[in-house]
Design a protein around this motif. Structure first.
Motif, short mmCIF file in Angstrom:
data_model
loop_
_atom_site.label_atom_id
_atom_site.label_comp_id
_atom_site.label_asym_id
_atom_site.label_seq_id
_atom_site.Cartn_x
_atom_site.Cartn_y
_atom_site.Cartn_z
N GLU A 83 70.13 48.19 80.16
CA GLU A 83 69.39 49.46 80.11
C GLU A 83 70.34 50.65 80.26
N LYS A 84 71.19 50.59 81.27
CA LYS A 84 72.15 51.67 81.48
C LYS A 84 73.14 51.77 80.32
N PHE A 85 73.49 50.63 79.77
CA PHE A 85 74.42 50.63 78.64
C PHE A 85 73.78 51.30 77.42
N ARG A 86 72.51 51.02 77.19
CA ARG A 86 71.80 51.67 76.07
C ARG A 86 71.73 53.18 76.27
N LEU A 87 71.51 53.62 77.50
CA LEU A 87 71.52 55.06 77.78
C LEU A 87 72.91 55.65 77.53
#
Length: 112
Positions: A83-87
């Motif tokens: 999730e953080k990587f996608r952000l």
């Protein structure tokens, strides 16, 4: 007849990216992004021929997975979950693949 990247060349490109990321993983993440963009563009320009879009997107996906892996290995604590990587990818987008050479284009191009 459909054209696509040779599996041997595809694996070699992924391996080169993996080795490069392994060597440069200690740099700040935005700097890695700044350096990997031309590598992606070069791959898209070289292999961006009619019918090869699926392989270009597959290459982008593999590079994203490698970035996720090597950015998470920079410390003992995980830096990112998906999730953080996608952000992070939204904030610092990687170039998307596109076709640069259409072999079915009937127009003749004359370069001056």
């Amino acid at each position: 007849m459909k054209r696509k990247t040779s599996s041997k060349k595809y694996r070699a490109s992924i391996l080169r990216c993996k080795e490069w990321l392994k060597k440069h993983r200690n740099m700040p993440a935005p700097y890695i992004w700044w350096l990997i963009r031309p590598k992606l563009w070069g791959n898209y320009r070289y292999y961006g021929i009619t019918d090869n879009a699926p392989m270009l997107y597959k290459f982008l996906y593999e590079v994203e997975k490698l970035l996720f892996k090597w950015l998470n290995r920079r410390s003992q604590r995980k830096s990112f979950d998906w999730e953080k990587f996608r952000l992070f990818l939204k904030k610092f987008p990687l170039p998307t693949p596109r076709i640069f050479v259409n072999i079915y284009d009937v127009r003749v191009r004359i370069f001056a």
